[in-house]
Design an enzyme around this catalytic site. Structure first.
Site, PDB file in Angstrom:
ATOM      1  N   CYS A  73      32.528  10.831  78.048  1.00  0.00           N
ATOM      2  CA  CYS A  73      33.031  11.086  76.699  1.00  0.00           C
ATOM      3  C   CYS A  73      32.876  12.558  76.337  1.00  0.00           C
ATOM      4  O   CYS A  73      31.783  13.114  76.440  1.00  0.00           O
ATOM      5  CB  CYS A  73      32.251  10.231  75.703  1.00  0.00           C
ATOM      6  N   CYS A  79      28.326  13.465  69.014  1.00  0.00           N
ATOM      7  CA  CYS A  79      28.257  12.164  68.344  1.00  0.00           C
ATOM      8  C   CYS A  79      26.823  11.682  68.250  1.00  0.00           C
ATOM      9  O   CYS A  79      26.014  11.894  69.140  1.00  0.00           O
ATOM     10  CB  CYS A  79      29.096  11.165  69.135  1.00  0.00           C
ATOM     11  N   CYS A  82      25.629   8.025  71.189  1.00  0.00           N
ATOM     12  CA  CYS A  82      25.057   7.989  72.538  1.00  0.00           C
ATOM     13  C   CYS A  82      24.129   9.182  72.724  1.00  0.00           C
ATOM     14  O   CYS A  82      24.575  10.296  72.923  1.00  0.00           O
ATOM     15  CB  CYS A  82      26.158   8.061  73.591  1.00  0.00           C
ATOM     16  N   TYR A 322      14.916 -15.641  61.583  1.00  0.00           N
ATOM     17  CA  TYR A 322      15.896 -14.541  61.652  1.00  0.00           C
ATOM     18  C   TYR A 322      17.047 -14.991  62.565  1.00  0.00           C
ATOM     19  O   TYR A 322      17.389 -14.309  63.520  1.00  0.00           O
ATOM     20  CB  TYR A 322      15.265 -13.254  62.190  1.00  0.00           C
ATOM     21  N   GLU A 343      17.369 -17.727  57.869  1.00  0.00           N
ATOM     22  CA  GLU A 343      18.109 -16.460  57.862  1.00  0.00           C
ATOM     23  C   GLU A 343      18.386 -16.061  56.416  1.00  0.00           C
ATOM     24  O   GLU A 343      18.677 -16.900  55.572  1.00  0.00           O
ATOM     25  CB  GLU A 343      19.415 -16.664  58.666  1.00  0.00           C
ATOM     26  N   CYS A 432      14.325  -5.712  68.672  1.00  0.00           N
ATOM     27  CA  CYS A 432      15.181  -4.554  68.944  1.00  0.00           C
ATOM     28  C   CYS A 432      14.431  -3.254  68.662  1.00  0.00           C
ATOM     29  O   CYS A 432      15.020  -2.180  68.683  1.00  0.00           O
ATOM     30  CB  CYS A 432      16.467  -4.634  68.127  1.00  0.00           C
TER      31      CYS A 432
HETATM   32  N1  SAH Z   1      18.886 -14.154  66.277  1.00  0.00           N
HETATM   33  C1  SAH Z   1      20.166 -13.701  65.799  1.00  0.00           C
HETATM   34  C2  SAH Z   1      20.089 -12.584  64.749  1.00  0.00           C
HETATM   35  C3  SAH Z   1      19.153 -11.465  65.027  1.00  0.00           C
HETATM   36  S1  SAH Z   1      19.347 -10.033  64.007  1.00  0.00           S
HETATM   37  C4  SAH Z   1      21.042 -13.282  66.956  1.00  0.00           C
HETATM   38  O1  SAH Z   1      20.575 -13.066  68.055  1.00  0.00           O
HETATM   39  O2  SAH Z   1      22.253 -13.171  66.758  1.00  0.00           O
HETATM   40  C5  SAH Z   1      18.212 -10.257  62.726  1.00  0.00           C
HETATM   41  C6  SAH Z   1      18.679 -11.192  61.640  1.00  0.00           C
HETATM   42  O3  SAH Z   1      17.652 -11.263  60.667  1.00  0.00           O
HETATM   43  C7  SAH Z   1      19.925 -10.762  60.880  1.00  0.00           C
HETATM   44  O4  SAH Z   1      20.847 -11.815  60.892  1.00  0.00           O
HETATM   45  C8  SAH Z   1      19.423 -10.471  59.455  1.00  0.00           C
HETATM   46  O5  SAH Z   1      20.362 -10.816  58.465  1.00  0.00           O
HETATM   47  C9  SAH Z   1      18.217 -11.360  59.370  1.00  0.00           C
HETATM   48  N2  SAH Z   1      17.136 -10.984  58.436  1.00  0.00           N
HETATM   49  C10 SAH Z   1      16.780  -9.753  58.018  1.00  0.00           C
HETATM   50  N3  SAH Z   1      15.670  -9.819  57.249  1.00  0.00           N
HETATM   51  C11 SAH Z   1      15.319 -11.126  57.179  1.00  0.00           C
HETATM   52  C12 SAH Z   1      14.248 -11.826  56.544  1.00  0.00           C
HETATM   53  N4  SAH Z   1      13.324 -11.186  55.833  1.00  0.00           N
HETATM   54  N5  SAH Z   1      14.182 -13.167  56.706  1.00  0.00           N
HETATM   55  C13 SAH Z   1      15.115 -13.829  57.436  1.00  0.00           C
HETATM   56  N6  SAH Z   1      16.153 -13.215  58.056  1.00  0.00           N
HETATM   57  C14 SAH Z   1      16.255 -11.880  57.931  1.00  0.00           C
END
Ligand code: SAH
Length: 476
Positions: A73, A79, A82, A322, A343, A432
Protein backbone atom coordinates in the site's frame (compact mmCIF):
# COMPACT_ATOMS: atom_id res chain seq x y z
CA UNK A 1 23.47 14.02 27.23
CA UNK A 2 20.41 16.15 26.57
CA UNK A 3 18.69 16.13 23.24
CA UNK A 4 16.98 19.06 21.61
CA UNK A 5 14.26 19.40 19.00
CA UNK A 6 15.37 18.93 15.37
CA UNK A 7 18.64 17.34 16.40
CA UNK A 8 19.61 14.44 14.15
CA UNK A 9 20.60 11.14 15.72
CA UNK A 10 21.74 7.75 14.40
CA UNK A 11 19.99 4.81 16.00
CA UNK A 12 20.17 1.04 15.95
CA UNK A 13 16.54 -0.05 16.36
CA UNK A 14 16.22 -2.90 18.86
CA UNK A 15 12.58 -3.26 19.71
CA UNK A 16 9.00 -2.31 18.83
CA UNK A 17 6.77 -0.36 21.20
CA UNK A 18 3.10 -1.02 21.94
CA UNK A 19 1.94 1.14 19.05
CA UNK A 20 4.47 -0.34 16.63
CA UNK A 21 7.12 2.38 16.93
CA UNK A 22 10.74 1.33 16.59
CA UNK A 23 12.80 1.82 19.74
CA UNK A 24 16.51 2.61 19.64
CA UNK A 25 18.70 3.70 22.54
CA UNK A 26 21.73 5.91 23.05
CA UNK A 27 23.42 5.29 26.42
CA UNK A 28 20.22 3.68 27.69
CA UNK A 29 18.02 6.65 26.70
CA UNK A 30 15.21 5.44 24.38
CA UNK A 31 13.98 7.09 21.18
CA UNK A 32 10.58 6.09 19.76
CA UNK A 33 10.50 6.30 15.97
CA UNK A 34 7.37 5.60 13.91
CA UNK A 35 8.01 3.40 10.83
CA UNK A 36 11.40 2.21 12.09
CA UNK A 37 11.82 -1.54 12.60
CA UNK A 38 14.03 -3.72 14.79
CA UNK A 39 17.26 -4.39 12.90
CA UNK A 40 17.16 -1.05 11.05
CA UNK A 41 19.98 1.43 11.45
CA UNK A 42 18.41 4.83 10.87
CA UNK A 43 18.88 8.56 11.08
CA UNK A 44 16.04 10.30 12.89
CA UNK A 45 15.18 13.85 13.82
CA UNK A 46 14.22 14.52 17.44
CA UNK A 47 10.67 15.89 17.65
CA UNK A 48 10.18 15.95 21.40
CA UNK A 49 12.72 15.07 24.08
CA UNK A 50 11.44 14.27 27.57
CA UNK A 51 13.25 13.24 30.71
CA UNK A 52 12.97 9.50 30.16
CA UNK A 53 12.43 9.20 26.43
CA UNK A 54 12.18 11.04 23.12
CA UNK A 55 9.99 10.88 20.03
CA UNK A 56 11.87 11.17 16.77
CA UNK A 57 10.91 11.18 13.08
CA UNK A 58 12.45 8.74 10.64
CA UNK A 59 14.68 10.63 8.19
CA UNK A 60 16.73 7.96 6.50
CA UNK A 61 17.19 4.23 6.68
CA UNK A 62 20.98 3.81 6.73
CA UNK A 63 20.81 0.04 6.64
CA UNK A 64 17.47 -1.84 6.58
CA UNK A 65 16.41 -4.66 8.86
CA UNK A 66 16.41 -8.14 7.31
CA UNK A 67 12.71 -8.25 8.25
CA UNK A 68 11.85 -5.10 6.29
CA UNK A 69 9.67 -5.62 3.22
CA UNK A 70 8.28 -3.11 0.75
CA UNK A 71 4.60 -2.44 1.49
CA UNK A 72 1.89 -3.14 -1.06
CA UNK A 73 0.00 0.00 0.00
CA UNK A 74 1.42 3.39 -1.00
CA UNK A 75 -0.17 4.93 2.11
CA UNK A 76 1.33 2.45 4.59
CA UNK A 77 3.17 5.17 6.51
CA UNK A 78 0.61 7.96 6.24
CA UNK A 79 -2.41 5.94 7.26
CA UNK A 80 -3.21 5.28 10.89
CA UNK A 81 -4.56 1.81 10.11
CA UNK A 82 -1.54 -0.39 9.38
CA UNK A 83 1.30 0.41 11.77
CA UNK A 84 3.60 -2.50 10.87
CA UNK A 85 2.91 -3.26 7.20
CA UNK A 86 6.63 -2.97 6.38
CA UNK A 87 7.50 -5.77 8.81
CA UNK A 88 7.66 -9.28 7.30
CA UNK A 89 4.73 -11.45 8.37
CA UNK A 90 6.75 -13.97 10.46
CA UNK A 91 8.29 -11.00 12.31
CA UNK A 92 4.80 -9.48 12.85
CA UNK A 93 3.68 -12.73 14.46
CA UNK A 94 6.79 -12.90 16.65
CA UNK A 95 6.16 -9.29 17.76
CA UNK A 96 2.57 -10.11 18.74
CA UNK A 97 3.58 -13.23 20.66
CA UNK A 98 6.11 -11.22 22.59
CA UNK A 99 3.58 -8.49 23.32
CA UNK A 100 1.07 -10.95 24.81
CA UNK A 101 3.76 -12.73 26.85
CA UNK A 102 5.25 -9.48 28.15
CA UNK A 103 1.88 -8.19 29.29
CA UNK A 104 1.04 -11.44 31.08
CA UNK A 105 4.46 -11.35 32.78
CA UNK A 106 4.61 -7.69 33.71
CA UNK A 107 0.99 -6.62 34.20
CA UNK A 108 -0.41 -10.07 34.98
CA UNK A 109 2.43 -11.17 37.29
CA UNK A 110 2.24 -14.63 35.73
CA UNK A 111 5.43 -16.51 36.71
CA UNK A 112 7.73 -16.96 33.72
CA UNK A 113 8.02 -20.70 34.23
CA UNK A 114 4.24 -21.11 34.22
CA UNK A 115 3.85 -18.89 31.18
CA UNK A 116 6.42 -20.88 29.23
CA UNK A 117 4.46 -24.07 29.83
CA UNK A 118 0.96 -22.68 29.10
CA UNK A 119 1.73 -20.41 26.14
CA UNK A 120 0.82 -22.17 22.90
CA UNK A 121 1.95 -19.56 20.37
CA UNK A 122 -0.02 -17.58 17.82
CA UNK A 123 -2.35 -18.67 15.02
CA UNK A 124 -1.27 -16.80 11.90
CA UNK A 125 -2.66 -16.62 8.37
CA UNK A 126 -0.99 -18.50 5.55
CA UNK A 127 0.72 -16.13 3.13
CA UNK A 128 3.56 -16.17 0.64
CA UNK A 129 7.09 -15.24 1.54
CA UNK A 130 7.81 -11.51 1.56
CA UNK A 131 4.12 -10.67 1.48
CA UNK A 132 1.58 -9.90 4.18
CA UNK A 133 -2.06 -10.95 4.47
CA UNK A 134 -4.39 -8.45 2.76
CA UNK A 135 -8.12 -8.19 1.93
CA UNK A 136 -9.00 -9.99 5.15
CA UNK A 137 -11.44 -7.43 6.59
CA UNK A 138 -15.19 -7.88 6.05
CA UNK A 139 -15.97 -4.42 7.40
CA UNK A 140 -14.82 -0.93 6.49
CA UNK A 141 -15.74 2.46 7.91
CA UNK A 142 -14.60 5.30 5.68
CA UNK A 143 -14.82 8.95 6.79
CA UNK A 144 -15.92 11.71 4.39
CA UNK A 145 -14.62 15.27 4.51
CA UNK A 146 -12.93 18.01 2.51
CA UNK A 147 -9.30 18.15 1.49
CA UNK A 148 -7.19 21.31 1.60
CA UNK A 149 -8.49 22.34 -1.82
CA UNK A 150 -12.07 22.12 -0.58
CA UNK A 151 -12.95 19.02 -2.60
CA UNK A 152 -15.12 16.30 -1.11
CA UNK A 153 -13.01 13.26 -0.39
CA UNK A 154 -13.31 9.93 1.32
CA UNK A 155 -10.42 7.95 2.70
CA UNK A 156 -8.68 7.41 5.98
CA UNK A 157 -7.47 9.40 8.93
CA UNK A 158 -3.75 10.12 8.85
CA UNK A 159 -2.18 8.52 11.95
CA UNK A 160 -3.35 10.08 15.25
CA UNK A 161 -5.22 12.93 13.54
CA UNK A 162 -8.59 13.53 11.93
CA UNK A 163 -7.11 14.88 8.70
CA UNK A 164 -8.62 12.79 5.90
CA UNK A 165 -6.28 11.47 3.22
CA UNK A 166 -8.23 10.65 0.05
CA UNK A 167 -8.02 6.95 -0.78
CA UNK A 168 -10.85 4.63 -1.65
CA UNK A 169 -8.64 1.58 -2.06
CA UNK A 170 -7.64 0.05 1.23
CA UNK A 171 -5.81 -3.27 0.79
CA UNK A 172 -7.22 -4.68 4.00
CA UNK A 173 -10.79 -4.43 2.74
CA UNK A 174 -12.75 -6.10 -0.04
CA UNK A 175 -12.47 -4.89 -3.62
CA UNK A 176 -16.12 -3.79 -3.71
CA UNK A 177 -15.40 -1.03 -1.17
CA UNK A 178 -13.82 1.14 -3.84
CA UNK A 179 -16.75 0.85 -6.25
CA UNK A 180 -19.24 1.64 -3.48
CA UNK A 181 -17.29 4.66 -2.20
CA UNK A 182 -16.91 6.07 -5.71
CA UNK A 183 -20.69 5.75 -6.16
CA UNK A 184 -21.32 7.64 -2.92
CA UNK A 185 -18.85 10.38 -3.91
CA UNK A 186 -20.45 10.82 -7.32
CA UNK A 187 -23.92 10.87 -5.75
CA UNK A 188 -22.78 13.65 -3.38
CA UNK A 189 -21.40 15.65 -6.28
CA UNK A 190 -24.56 15.21 -8.35
CA UNK A 191 -26.86 16.18 -5.48
CA UNK A 192 -24.56 18.89 -4.03
CA UNK A 193 -24.39 17.18 -0.68
CA UNK A 194 -21.60 18.33 1.62
CA UNK A 195 -19.52 16.03 3.78
CA UNK A 196 -19.49 16.51 7.52
CA UNK A 197 -17.13 19.10 8.97
CA UNK A 198 -16.12 17.98 12.43
CA UNK A 199 -14.99 21.39 13.63
CA UNK A 200 -18.02 23.36 12.46
CA UNK A 201 -20.51 20.53 13.08
CA UNK A 202 -21.90 21.20 9.57
CA UNK A 203 -22.35 19.09 6.45
CA UNK A 204 -24.24 15.85 6.07
CA UNK A 205 -22.27 12.71 5.21
CA UNK A 206 -20.00 11.49 8.01
CA UNK A 207 -19.05 7.88 7.35
CA UNK A 208 -19.88 4.93 5.14
CA UNK A 209 -20.01 1.53 6.79
CA UNK A 210 -19.58 -1.34 4.35
CA UNK A 211 -19.81 -5.00 5.31
CA UNK A 212 -19.49 -8.14 3.24
CA UNK A 213 -20.36 -11.70 4.17
CA UNK A 214 -17.30 -13.65 3.02
CA UNK A 215 -19.24 -16.91 2.75
CA UNK A 216 -22.51 -15.46 1.43
CA UNK A 217 -21.10 -12.67 -0.76
CA UNK A 218 -23.81 -10.34 0.59
CA UNK A 219 -23.05 -6.62 0.87
CA UNK A 220 -24.36 -3.97 3.26
CA UNK A 221 -23.94 -0.19 3.10
CA UNK A 222 -24.94 2.13 5.93
CA UNK A 223 -24.36 5.88 5.55
CA UNK A 224 -23.91 7.80 8.77
CA UNK A 225 -25.43 11.27 8.42
CA UNK A 226 -25.51 14.47 10.45
CA UNK A 227 -29.20 15.18 9.76
CA UNK A 228 -32.57 13.47 9.74
CA UNK A 229 -32.88 12.90 6.01
CA UNK A 230 -30.75 12.07 3.01
CA UNK A 231 -31.89 14.28 0.12
CA UNK A 232 -32.25 12.34 -3.13
CA UNK A 233 -31.88 9.01 -1.33
CA UNK A 234 -33.64 7.15 -4.14
CA UNK A 235 -30.91 8.25 -6.55
CA UNK A 236 -28.29 6.71 -4.28
CA UNK A 237 -30.33 3.55 -3.82
CA UNK A 238 -30.68 3.16 -7.60
CA UNK A 239 -26.92 3.49 -8.01
CA UNK A 240 -25.87 1.20 -5.15
CA UNK A 241 -28.45 -1.48 -5.82
CA UNK A 242 -26.60 -2.39 -9.03
CA UNK A 243 -23.46 -3.50 -7.20
CA UNK A 244 -23.47 -7.33 -7.34
CA UNK A 245 -24.25 -8.82 -3.93
CA UNK A 246 -25.95 -5.69 -2.56
CA UNK A 247 -28.45 -6.80 0.07
CA UNK A 248 -29.00 -3.91 2.45
CA UNK A 249 -28.80 -0.10 2.18
CA UNK A 250 -29.50 2.03 5.23
CA UNK A 251 -28.78 5.32 6.99
CA UNK A 252 -27.91 5.97 10.60
CA UNK A 253 -28.42 9.44 12.08
CA UNK A 254 -25.57 10.72 14.25
CA UNK A 255 -25.70 14.43 15.11
CA UNK A 256 -23.38 14.20 18.07
CA UNK A 257 -19.96 15.79 17.94
CA UNK A 258 -18.05 12.73 19.14
CA UNK A 259 -15.64 10.10 17.87
CA UNK A 260 -18.38 7.48 17.96
CA UNK A 261 -19.02 6.59 14.34
CA UNK A 262 -22.51 5.10 14.23
CA UNK A 263 -25.77 6.63 15.49
CA UNK A 264 -28.04 4.89 18.01
CA UNK A 265 -30.44 3.54 15.42
CA UNK A 266 -30.73 3.04 11.66
CA UNK A 267 -33.37 3.16 8.92
CA UNK A 268 -33.44 0.79 5.98
CA UNK A 269 -33.64 2.59 2.61
CA UNK A 270 -33.62 -0.55 0.50
CA UNK A 271 -33.38 -4.32 0.93
CA UNK A 272 -33.04 -6.24 4.15
CA UNK A 273 -32.08 -4.80 7.56
CA UNK A 274 -29.17 -7.26 7.71
CA UNK A 275 -26.78 -9.46 5.76
CA UNK A 276 -26.26 -13.13 6.48
CA UNK A 277 -22.92 -14.86 6.87
CA UNK A 278 -21.70 -18.26 8.01
CA UNK A 279 -18.85 -19.22 10.30
CA UNK A 280 -18.24 -22.95 10.47
CA UNK A 281 -21.67 -24.59 10.69
CA UNK A 282 -23.47 -21.56 12.12
CA UNK A 283 -25.23 -18.79 10.16
CA UNK A 284 -25.57 -15.24 11.43
CA UNK A 285 -27.74 -12.29 10.54
CA UNK A 286 -25.78 -9.11 11.10
CA UNK A 287 -27.40 -5.67 11.29
CA UNK A 288 -25.51 -2.40 10.85
CA UNK A 289 -25.11 -1.52 14.52
CA UNK A 290 -24.09 -4.94 15.78
CA UNK A 291 -20.53 -5.99 16.46
CA UNK A 292 -19.25 -8.74 14.20
CA UNK A 293 -15.64 -9.91 14.09
CA UNK A 294 -13.87 -8.32 11.11
CA UNK A 295 -11.69 -11.23 10.01
CA UNK A 296 -13.96 -14.20 9.30
CA UNK A 297 -11.19 -16.69 8.44
CA UNK A 298 -9.38 -16.14 11.72
CA UNK A 299 -12.65 -15.77 13.65
CA UNK A 300 -13.46 -19.39 12.91
CA UNK A 301 -10.08 -20.42 14.34
CA UNK A 302 -10.54 -18.13 17.32
CA UNK A 303 -13.97 -19.56 18.14
CA UNK A 304 -12.73 -23.13 17.66
CA UNK A 305 -9.95 -22.37 20.13
CA UNK A 306 -12.44 -20.93 22.64
CA UNK A 307 -14.70 -23.95 22.15
CA UNK A 308 -11.87 -26.42 22.67
CA UNK A 309 -10.75 -24.55 25.82
CA UNK A 310 -14.34 -24.77 27.11
CA UNK A 311 -14.07 -28.59 26.77
CA UNK A 312 -17.82 -29.18 26.56
CA UNK A 313 -19.39 -32.63 26.66
CA UNK A 314 -23.07 -31.75 26.27
CA UNK A 315 -24.14 -31.46 29.90
CA UNK A 316 -22.74 -28.02 30.71
CA UNK A 317 -24.40 -24.76 31.65
CA UNK A 318 -22.44 -21.88 30.14
CA UNK A 319 -22.54 -18.07 30.34
CA UNK A 320 -21.21 -16.09 27.37
CA UNK A 321 -20.63 -12.51 28.54
CA UNK A 322 -20.18 -9.68 25.99
CA UNK A 323 -21.84 -11.97 23.45
CA UNK A 324 -22.54 -9.50 20.61
CA UNK A 325 -24.89 -11.17 18.12
CA UNK A 326 -24.38 -14.52 19.82
CA UNK A 327 -21.53 -15.77 17.66
CA UNK A 328 -19.52 -17.51 20.39
CA UNK A 329 -22.76 -18.42 22.23
CA UNK A 330 -24.05 -20.40 19.27
CA UNK A 331 -20.68 -22.06 18.73
CA UNK A 332 -20.92 -23.17 22.37
CA UNK A 333 -24.60 -24.15 22.06
CA UNK A 334 -23.57 -26.85 19.56
CA UNK A 335 -21.85 -28.69 22.43
CA UNK A 336 -23.47 -27.42 25.67
CA UNK A 337 -26.73 -28.14 27.49
CA UNK A 338 -27.62 -24.48 27.94
CA UNK A 339 -25.99 -21.15 27.04
CA UNK A 340 -26.85 -17.70 28.44
CA UNK A 341 -25.58 -14.65 26.57
CA UNK A 342 -25.29 -11.08 27.91
CA UNK A 343 -24.67 -8.01 25.76
CA UNK A 344 -25.11 -4.26 26.18
CA UNK A 345 -26.38 -3.37 22.67
CA UNK A 346 -30.12 -4.11 22.33
CA UNK A 347 -29.96 -4.56 18.52
CA UNK A 348 -27.21 -7.14 18.94
CA UNK A 349 -29.38 -9.12 21.36
CA UNK A 350 -32.24 -8.99 18.85
CA UNK A 351 -29.81 -10.36 16.26
CA UNK A 352 -28.61 -13.02 18.74
CA UNK A 353 -32.16 -14.24 19.39
CA UNK A 354 -32.91 -14.38 15.67
CA UNK A 355 -29.64 -16.18 15.05
CA UNK A 356 -30.47 -18.84 17.65
CA UNK A 357 -33.82 -19.39 15.90
CA UNK A 358 -32.31 -19.34 12.44
CA UNK A 359 -29.94 -22.16 13.41
CA UNK A 360 -32.54 -24.08 15.43
CA UNK A 361 -30.86 -23.69 18.84
CA UNK A 362 -33.45 -23.90 21.63
CA UNK A 363 -30.72 -24.01 24.29
CA UNK A 364 -29.48 -20.42 24.03
CA UNK A 365 -31.08 -17.41 25.79
CA UNK A 366 -29.94 -13.81 25.64
CA UNK A 367 -30.17 -10.81 27.93
CA UNK A 368 -29.63 -7.10 27.28
CA UNK A 369 -27.51 -5.26 29.80
CA UNK A 370 -24.07 -4.67 31.19
CA UNK A 371 -22.30 -7.86 32.15
CA UNK A 372 -21.21 -6.22 35.40
CA UNK A 373 -24.87 -5.51 36.26
CA UNK A 374 -26.79 -8.47 34.82
CA UNK A 375 -24.57 -11.16 36.34
CA UNK A 376 -24.43 -9.77 39.92
CA UNK A 377 -28.17 -8.98 39.91
CA UNK A 378 -29.06 -12.48 38.80
CA UNK A 379 -26.61 -14.10 41.22
CA UNK A 380 -27.79 -12.08 44.21
CA UNK A 381 -31.51 -11.61 43.52
CA UNK A 382 -32.40 -14.19 40.89
CA UNK A 383 -33.76 -11.48 38.56
CA UNK A 384 -32.55 -9.93 35.28
CA UNK A 385 -33.31 -6.24 34.79
CA UNK A 386 -35.77 -6.50 37.70
CA UNK A 387 -37.72 -9.45 36.34
CA UNK A 388 -37.85 -13.14 37.08
CA UNK A 389 -36.97 -14.99 33.88
CA UNK A 390 -38.68 -18.27 33.13
CA UNK A 391 -36.21 -21.08 32.56
CA UNK A 392 -33.37 -19.18 34.19
CA UNK A 393 -33.16 -21.30 37.33
CA UNK A 394 -30.66 -21.92 40.11
CA UNK A 395 -28.49 -24.06 37.81
CA UNK A 396 -27.48 -20.83 36.07
CA UNK A 397 -25.99 -19.62 39.35
CA UNK A 398 -23.53 -22.50 39.29
CA UNK A 399 -22.41 -22.69 35.66
CA UNK A 400 -19.73 -25.11 34.50
CA UNK A 401 -18.07 -22.64 32.18
CA UNK A 402 -18.06 -18.84 31.78
CA UNK A 403 -16.79 -17.32 28.55
CA UNK A 404 -16.00 -13.60 28.36
CA UNK A 405 -15.06 -11.53 25.32
CA UNK A 406 -15.00 -7.92 26.55
CA UNK A 407 -14.07 -4.76 24.61
CA UNK A 408 -10.59 -3.27 25.05
CA UNK A 409 -11.15 -2.00 28.55
CA UNK A 410 -11.58 -5.56 29.80
CA UNK A 411 -13.98 -6.80 32.52
CA UNK A 412 -15.32 -4.69 35.33
CA UNK A 413 -14.34 -5.95 38.77
CA UNK A 414 -18.02 -6.40 39.72
CA UNK A 415 -18.26 -8.85 36.82
CA UNK A 416 -15.06 -10.71 37.74
CA UNK A 417 -16.02 -11.04 41.40
CA UNK A 418 -19.45 -12.50 40.56
CA UNK A 419 -17.81 -14.89 38.10
CA UNK A 420 -15.54 -16.10 40.90
CA UNK A 421 -18.50 -16.45 43.30
CA UNK A 422 -20.30 -18.64 40.76
CA UNK A 423 -17.35 -21.06 40.92
CA UNK A 424 -17.33 -22.33 37.33
CA UNK A 425 -14.79 -25.10 36.65
CA UNK A 426 -13.45 -23.16 33.69
CA UNK A 427 -13.26 -19.54 32.58
CA UNK A 428 -12.44 -18.91 28.92
CA UNK A 429 -11.25 -15.34 28.40
CA UNK A 430 -11.19 -14.03 24.82
CA UNK A 431 -9.46 -10.65 24.60
CA UNK A 432 -8.56 -8.00 22.04
CA UNK A 433 -6.25 -6.17 24.47
CA UNK A 434 -3.61 -8.23 26.21
CA UNK A 435 -2.87 -5.47 28.75
CA UNK A 436 -6.38 -5.53 30.27
CA UNK A 437 -6.45 -9.31 29.82
CA UNK A 438 -3.29 -9.52 31.93
CA UNK A 439 -4.83 -7.29 34.60
CA UNK A 440 -7.92 -9.53 34.76
CA UNK A 441 -5.85 -12.75 34.72
CA UNK A 442 -4.02 -11.38 37.74
CA UNK A 443 -7.35 -10.88 39.54
CA UNK A 444 -8.56 -14.36 38.66
CA UNK A 445 -5.26 -16.00 39.69
CA UNK A 446 -5.54 -14.20 43.04
CA UNK A 447 -9.11 -15.47 43.45
CA UNK A 448 -8.80 -19.20 43.02
CA UNK A 449 -8.14 -19.70 39.30
CA UNK A 450 -5.00 -20.87 37.53
CA UNK A 451 -3.88 -20.07 34.01
CA UNK A 452 -3.90 -23.33 32.05
CA UNK A 453 -3.66 -22.43 28.38
CA UNK A 454 -2.91 -19.28 26.37
CA UNK A 455 -3.17 -19.01 22.60
CA UNK A 456 -2.92 -15.84 20.56
CA UNK A 457 -4.67 -15.40 17.22
CA UNK A 458 -3.73 -12.88 14.54
CA UNK A 459 -7.04 -11.32 13.58
CA UNK A 460 -5.51 -8.03 12.40
CA UNK A 461 -2.37 -8.54 10.26
CA UNK A 462 -0.32 -5.36 9.61
CA UNK A 463 -1.71 -3.66 12.69
CA UNK A 464 -0.31 -3.89 16.21
CA UNK A 465 -3.48 -5.51 17.54
CA UNK A 466 -3.65 -9.11 18.65
CA UNK A 467 -6.41 -11.36 19.97
CA UNK A 468 -5.75 -13.83 22.78
CA UNK A 469 -7.68 -16.76 24.28
CA UNK A 470 -6.92 -17.96 27.82
CA UNK A 471 -8.22 -20.91 29.78
CA UNK A 472 -8.36 -20.50 33.54
CA UNK A 473 -9.37 -23.44 35.73
CA UNK A 474 -10.63 -23.51 39.28
CA UNK A 475 -7.86 -24.54 41.66
CA UNK A 476 -8.73 -27.70 43.59
N1 SAH B 1 -18.30 -12.23 21.48
C1 SAH B 1 -18.78 -11.39 20.41
C2 SAH B 1 -18.60 -9.89 20.66
C3 SAH B 1 -17.29 -9.45 21.20
S1 SAH B 1 -16.98 -7.71 21.13
C4 SAH B 1 -18.13 -11.79 19.10
O1 SAH B 1 -17.13 -12.48 19.07
O2 SAH B 1 -18.65 -11.39 18.05
C5 SAH B 1 -17.46 -7.13 22.69
C6 SAH B 1 -18.95 -6.94 22.84
O3 SAH B 1 -19.18 -6.45 24.15
C7 SAH B 1 -19.60 -5.92 21.91
O4 SAH B 1 -20.68 -6.52 21.27
C8 SAH B 1 -20.06 -4.79 22.85
O5 SAH B 1 -21.26 -4.19 22.43
C9 SAH B 1 -20.25 -5.52 24.14
N2 SAH B 1 -20.13 -4.76 25.40
C10 SAH B 1 -19.39 -3.67 25.65
N3 SAH B 1 -19.46 -3.33 26.96
C11 SAH B 1 -20.28 -4.24 27.55
C12 SAH B 1 -20.73 -4.44 28.89
N4 SAH B 1 -20.35 -3.63 29.88
N5 SAH B 1 -21.54 -5.49 29.14
C13 SAH B 1 -21.92 -6.33 28.15
N6 SAH B 1 -21.53 -6.19 26.86
C14 SAH B 1 -20.71 -5.16 26.56
Amino acid sequence: MEYIKNQSVELQIEDLGNDGEGIGKIDGYPFFVKDALPGDVIRAKVMKAKKNMAFARLEEIVSPSENRISPICPYARKCGGCQIMELSYPAQLAYKEKKVKNNLLRIGSVPEELLNTVFEGIIGIECEENSVPIRYRNKAQFPFGKNKEGQTVCGFYAGRTHAIVANTECYLGVEENQEILEIILSFMEKMHIAPYDEEMGEGLIRHALIRKGFQSGELMVCLVINGDKLPGQQVLVDMLQKVPGMQSISISVNKKNTNVIMGDSYQVLWGAPYITDTIGEVSFQISPLSFYQVNPVQTKRLYETALSFAALSGSEVVWDLYCGIGTISLFLAQKAKQVYGVEIVPQAIEDAKKNAQLNGFANASFFVGKAEEVLPEFYEKGTVNGEVVEGLDASAKAPDVIVVDPPRKGCDEACLSTMVSMKPDRIVYVSCDSATLARDVKYLREHGYELERVKACDMFPNSVHVETVCLLSKKP
